[in-house]
Scaffold this active site. Structure first.
Site, short mmCIF file in Angstrom:
data_model
loop_
_atom_site.label_atom_id
_atom_site.label_comp_id
_atom_site.label_asym_id
_atom_site.label_seq_id
_atom_site.Cartn_x
_atom_site.Cartn_y
_atom_site.Cartn_z
N GLU A 14 -3.93 -5.30 3.55
CA GLU A 14 -2.60 -5.89 3.62
C GLU A 14 -2.59 -7.35 3.90
O GLU A 14 -1.61 -8.04 3.48
CB GLU A 14 -1.80 -5.10 4.80
N LYS A 69 -4.01 7.94 12.28
CA LYS A 69 -4.06 6.77 11.20
C LYS A 69 -5.25 6.01 10.99
O LYS A 69 -6.02 5.67 12.05
CB LYS A 69 -2.88 5.76 11.78
N HIS A 114 3.64 0.93 -15.20
CA HIS A 114 4.66 1.26 -14.64
C HIS A 114 4.43 2.21 -13.33
O HIS A 114 5.31 2.70 -12.73
CB HIS A 114 5.73 2.12 -15.46
N SER A 143 -4.31 3.41 14.92
CA SER A 143 -2.93 3.19 15.52
C SER A 143 -3.03 3.39 17.00
O SER A 143 -3.56 4.40 17.41
CB SER A 143 -1.76 3.93 14.64
#
Ligand code: ARG
Length: 462
Positions: A287, A280, A153, A274
């Site tokens: 992804e 970043k 979970h 970024s």
């Protein structure tokens, strides 16, 4: 090609909807290999002369070279790769080129070409997946004893080892490979010589062409041979499951590399910055692997829907089998390559992992097991006692092992000092020696077992 029956050419829109050359030109080498096998067989069976067969073979070689050197002009008016090649052959040889299409149709031709392409791409994938497994196994061996939190979970459950987590993916990829190998075995039958649908009256030898193209045998029913696309469906279904597995690890990488988790560092090679936020480091490759599963499952879905309800045998609907399948299998290959790079460069942050492994009362099960083992308590009672101890620790906002012996005894008087020996995460993972369990000792053994298998697989592929 069929001018005999027609007085008008096609409408421009007809040409656009009908032509497949823009995507099926990818099949040029399979198409030419199929034609060469076919014409060699026609000559062997005395259906065409040896001279004509030789001229056709040389012509096909020349066309292959033209395509590979970018000197070939593909034409939409000629619909697809089969007619583009045949038309060019007619330019080169004149009317004798027309003998190639004896005892053959585009229906068995396309079924053969596409099968060969799918088969090639499964072979490439198998090699790539073995490399990815190898990368995971190397990480597993290197970090067999590194503790990390195991989740259910996405809540801390029990400590596990990083190596064990890596090997979970090796198992998944092993099943993926076996699904693709299995699909390959089943698809390895040649449709060539089924002709349009009914077979042919010429004395062809389908075993000879099957053999020349590396198939195990010819398909046994000509209707099935031209109308079957199971081979693509099975490949896409295996590909979908594999892509789903990759997306799960991709998701873990995204979570693990976040500032909130800091479990791993991804290399610069597979991250991006970024344009506005200088701090970043985005896990873009992970992804994209997570996302690409969408188009791969989409391709499986699309083809299942195209095929459902189609009466035997060939219908033009089936031209819609290729574009998305090409896309899906190529993208899977890209995902596997990207994932292999990411895994190779992956650095676990041992300190963070250990800290996190101990949080969330992850050794509560070890405490309950200790009560069972040492005090001979039934597990359900032990679960209850442990629950009360966790509640006490949680109320004071401290870890389990920070409770004093007196605190523990206030809930269960027979607890002794020895209980503290099972509360550390290292002890916890080392005790999980059951077969398939997370103990470092198990991980090393399993990793070595896989290493042997993979070293052999990779050597065989050389
Ligand atoms: N381009 C076609 C396809 O991909 C080749 C087969 C055409 N056959 C036909 N009977 N029109 O399916």
């Amino acid at each position: 090609m069929w001018g005999g029956r027609f007085s008008e050419g096609p409408d421009a829109i007809m040409e656009e909807i009908n032509a497949s050359i823009d995507f099926d030109k990818k099949l040029y080498s399979q198409d030419i290999a199929g034609s060469k096998a076919h014409v060699a067989m026609l000559a062997h069976q005395d259906i065409v002369s040896g001279d004509d067969a030789k001229a056709i073979r040389d012509g096909l070689d020349k066309i292959q070279a033209e395509i590979e050197h970018g000197e070939f002009t593909f034409s939409r008016a000629l619909e697809d790769i089969h007619m583009n090649v045949e038309n060019r052959l007619a330019d080169l040889l004149g009317p004798r080129a027309g003998r190639l299409h004896t005892a053959r149709s585009r229906n068995d031709q396309v079924a053969t070409d596409f099968r060969l392409w799918v088969r090639d791409s499964l072979d490439t994938l198998d090699g790539q997946l073995a490399q990815l497994q190898f990368a995971f196994v190397e990480k597993a061996l290197e970090h067999a004893g590194v503790v990390m939190p195991g989740f259910t979970h996405l809540q801390s459950a029990q400590p596990v080892t990083f190596g064990h987590h890596m090997l979970a993916y090796v198992e998944m990829l092993g099943r993926d490979r076996s699904r693709l190998v299995d699909a390959r075995k089943r698809m390895n039958e040649s449709p060539l010589g089924c002709a349009a649908l009914a077979g042919t009256s010429f004395p062809i030898d389908r075993h000879m062409t099957a053999n020349a193209l590396g198939f195990d045998r010819p398909t046994a029913n000509s209707l099935d041979g031209v109308s079957d696309r199971d081979f693509a469906l099975e490949a896409l279904s295996g590909a979908s499951i594999c892509a789903m597995h990759l997306s799960r690890f991709a998701e873990e990488l995204v979570i693990w590399s976040s500032a909130q988790f800091r479990f791993v560092t991804l290399s610069d090679k597979f991250s991006t910055g970024s344009s506005i936020m200088p701090q970043k480091r985005n896990p873009d490759a992970a992804e994209l692997v997570r996302a690409k599963v969408g188009r791969i499952i989409g391709a499986l879905n699309a083809l299942l829907i195209v095929m459902k309800g189609l009466p035997l045998t060939y219908s033009k609907d089936m031209q819609e089998d290729k574009e998305q399948a090409f896309d899906a299998l190529q993208n899977l290959s890209l995902c596997v390559a990207a994932m292999t790079g990411m895994v190779k460069d992956l650095e676990p942050n041992k300190k963070e992992l250990k800290k996190a492994a101990g949080s969330g009362y992850s050794t509560a099960t070890d405490l309950a097991d200790w009560l069972v083992r040492t005090l001979d308590m039934p597990f359900r009672n032990a679960h209850h006692v442990t629950g009360s101890l966790v509640a006490m620790a949680s109320e004071r906002n401290i870890e389990l092992h920070r409770l004093s012996l007196a605190d523990m005894q206030s809930i269960e008087p027979s607890i002794t000092e020895d209980v503290f020996s099972v509360l550390s995460v290292d002890k916890s993972v080392r005790s999980r020696l059951s077969y398939g369990g997370t103990a470092p000792q198990n991980v090393r053994k399993q990793a070595k077992r896989w290493l042997k298998i993979l070293e052999k697989d990779l050597a065989d592929q050389q």
